[in-house]
Design a protein around this motif. Sequence first.
Motif, PDB file in Angstrom:
ATOM      1  N   HIS A  84      -2.610  18.383 -59.221  1.00  0.00           N
ATOM      2  CA  HIS A  84      -1.817  17.840 -58.112  1.00  0.00           C
ATOM      3  C   HIS A  84      -2.259  16.414 -57.816  1.00  0.00           C
ATOM      4  CE1 HIS A  84      -5.438  19.750 -56.419  1.00  0.00           C
ATOM      5  NE2 HIS A  84      -5.440  18.719 -55.582  1.00  0.00           N
TER       6      HIS A  84
ATOM      7  N   GLN B  76       5.126  11.670 -46.581  1.00  0.00           N
ATOM      8  CA  GLN B  76       4.513  12.417 -47.682  1.00  0.00           C
ATOM      9  C   GLN B  76       3.716  11.492 -48.610  1.00  0.00           C
ATOM     10  OE1 GLN B  76       7.249  14.266 -50.434  1.00  0.00           O
ATOM     11  NE2 GLN B  76       5.957  16.055 -50.618  1.00  0.00           N
ATOM     12  N   GLN B  77       4.251  10.272 -48.805  1.00  0.00           N
ATOM     13  CA  GLN B  77       3.577   9.318 -49.685  1.00  0.00           C
ATOM     14  C   GLN B  77       2.421   8.597 -48.998  1.00  0.00           C
ATOM     15  OE1 GLN B  77       6.440   6.604 -51.386  1.00  0.00           O
ATOM     16  NE2 GLN B  77       7.807   8.267 -51.934  1.00  0.00           N
TER      17      GLN B  77
ATOM     18  N   ASN C 195       0.437   9.098 -57.093  1.00  0.00           N
ATOM     19  CA  ASN C 195       1.827   9.552 -57.124  1.00  0.00           C
ATOM     20  C   ASN C 195       2.016  10.721 -58.079  1.00  0.00           C
ATOM     21  OD1 ASN C 195       3.038   7.377 -55.438  1.00  0.00           O
ATOM     22  ND2 ASN C 195       2.114   6.131 -57.051  1.00  0.00           N
ATOM     23  N   ARG C 196       2.801  11.682 -57.639  1.00  0.00           N
ATOM     24  CA  ARG C 196       3.056  12.879 -58.441  1.00  0.00           C
ATOM     25  C   ARG C 196       3.674  12.501 -59.791  1.00  0.00           C
ATOM     26  NH1 ARG C 196       7.132  16.726 -55.643  1.00  0.00           N
ATOM     27  NH2 ARG C 196       5.837  16.096 -53.893  1.00  0.00           N
TER      28      ARG C 196
ATOM     29  N   GLU D 181      -0.891  11.992 -53.286  1.00  0.00           N
ATOM     30  CA  GLU D 181       0.386  11.824 -52.558  1.00  0.00           C
ATOM     31  C   GLU D 181       0.257  11.142 -51.202  1.00  0.00           C
ATOM     32  OE1 GLU D 181       3.710  14.424 -53.504  1.00  0.00           O
ATOM     33  OE2 GLU D 181       2.217  15.983 -53.868  1.00  0.00           O
ATOM     34  N   SER D 182      -0.777  11.432 -50.444  1.00  0.00           N
ATOM     35  CA  SER D 182      -0.943  10.794 -49.133  1.00  0.00           C
ATOM     36  C   SER D 182      -2.415  10.465 -48.918  1.00  0.00           C
ATOM     37  CB  SER D 182      -0.465  11.725 -48.018  1.00  0.00           C
ATOM     38  OG  SER D 182      -0.891  11.239 -46.760  1.00  0.00           O
TER      39      SER D 182
END
Length: 654
Positions: free
Chosen positions: A225, A608-609, A356-357, A228-229
């Motif tokens: 994972h 989310q980011q 970033n995903r 993301e944040s």
Amino acid sequence: MQSHSLDVDIHIILNDICFSAAHVDDLFPFFLRHAKQIFPVLECKDDLRKISDLRIPPNWYPEARAIQRKIIFHSGPTNSGKTYHAIQKYLSAKSGVYCGPLKLLAHEIFEKSNAAGVPCDLVTGEERVTVEPDGKQAAHVACTVEMCSVTTPYEVAVIDEIQMIKDPARGWAWTRALLGLCAEEVHLCGESAAIDLVTELMYTTGEEVEVRNYKRLTPISVLDHALESLDNLRPGDCIVCFSKNDIYSVSRQIEIRGLESAVIYGSLPPGTKLAQAKKFNDPDDPCKILVATDAIGMGLNLSIRRIIFYSLIKPTINEKGEKEIEPITTSQALQIAGRAGRFSSKYKEGEVTTMNREDLNLLKEILNRPVDPIKAAGLHPTAEQIEMFAYHLPDTTLSNLIDIFVDFSQVDGQYFVCNMDDFKFSAELIQHIPLSLRVRYVFCTAPINKKQPFVCSSLLQFARQYSRNEPLTFSWLRRYIKWPLLPPKNIKDLMDLEAVHDVLDLYLWLSYRFIDMFPDASLIRDLQKELDGIIQDGVHNITKLIKISESHKLLNLESLSAENRSRLSGTLKSQARRVRGTKTVGSKAAEPPVPSGGEKSLASRLVQQGLLTADMLKQLEKEWLTQRTDGKERTEPGTYSKGTRRKKKEPDSD
């Protein structure tokens, strides 16, 4: 025929051609004479070919060829103990030389060696330290690879990061060390990608290579994972960015979240890098997050639990000197990722992920690729070769001499001529200053950052003073840099101080080549230490400087290089267009659109980011509603995040 400036003999030939008494081919000798005047290279091209023949480089080092050296290649990834084993050999030898890629690494071995009771000197481009009280050279020396002696005999030599033999600009220094070091045992440390090339090069010298393979001492895993944040940061995290703007932006956002971060990037002085590393490593310091460029890949011992790639795009300069923006190579990714979970740190297991995903799959793909074997080693013309060229072409500028040399040079398939754009840049900069060729050559090899105008103008000023035979004294240099310097008030001030530090480095570098003209090296070194302290204070307060720079529009932080990061993934392109109007934390926010269908709203995506926090979202909502009800500034009103002032949006701000 009407010309009065023609030589008599050519006038006669032309006249004969007109009356069919001669053939047009009779003009050729005159053309050839003219061509040799315009292009003097034609007159001596055979000699020039011989001078620029770079084939069989092993023959340039007769002292090394006179002995049978034992070559040991310590191959393995970062944190595998390969350098440790080579250094143990170095310390136990009667005499030895360590050649490293960075001043920091040379300093580290210098300190380790002396701490272990093995007297060791330090030699870098800007510094010479002898430990023996009578000033006599110690039997051991730690140096940067460019500074190693190829005439001094040693029992053991260590060449670190041997894979840098392929570096487009500096590879020649590793080639010179590998072929030229006069040591009974030569220990090479580096990636397995260099084994085949080293074996081939040593075959031409009649020396065998013993390869010792090492495995990583601690496990490292790529997470499934992305971060993301920035809300998901943990102690021991290191965010790796490939641009200063990203460094500033991420540091600012981390501060907004109430966390403290250390900052390390390439143009910081070594002392400041060490101070920031110490702050991050200190278990009693509240600073638990590191924001850094790939400068952490070598030379710093850091206690990192998790490496987070903020982006996988890195601008690079290729062999032709052209700028390329490409995903990082497998070698670079492994070098950086390997900094997580060091054997000597408190985090024994390392983790790697991306911000970033969308980048995570690409990172896994990059890390799983085999590293491409290195095909060729760098070479560089010597001052003697350039002097011989100049003898044949006395009216040619140094920059043109280099071009002609590269054009005429012949190399074996295992070698290439290093990129000399920086050398040529310096040569053109000081071309109009009257200097002897040897002095001009030395000035052009001085390491400068050509992106720093003040450093470039300083090289010019130093050369001008030298040509007038005016020594560059301590008092002169103090006036020149306008000492004393004030602590930085914003990011621009900090960058200016870094440039001044580079100018002092340049002075010190030249002081070891021209002692009489640069006489005050020790005073300048003290001044540089003082400046290092000022820069350290500035970096310690970097988020305050960023805040002030933003408010005065001295720093334009783009939306965290969203488009840059998404360049790898086509799926993000449309999103990047929609988000373009939205600036990062501390910048102007655009009007949030209404979500459609099952698609997430822009606001929720930004949260989310990690570009927005819940508090900031509420503040934006309030300001948006207020402006709607007032009926004012209906066309995309620009707002600042909580705690900062609002401003009207400027038409060109996007």
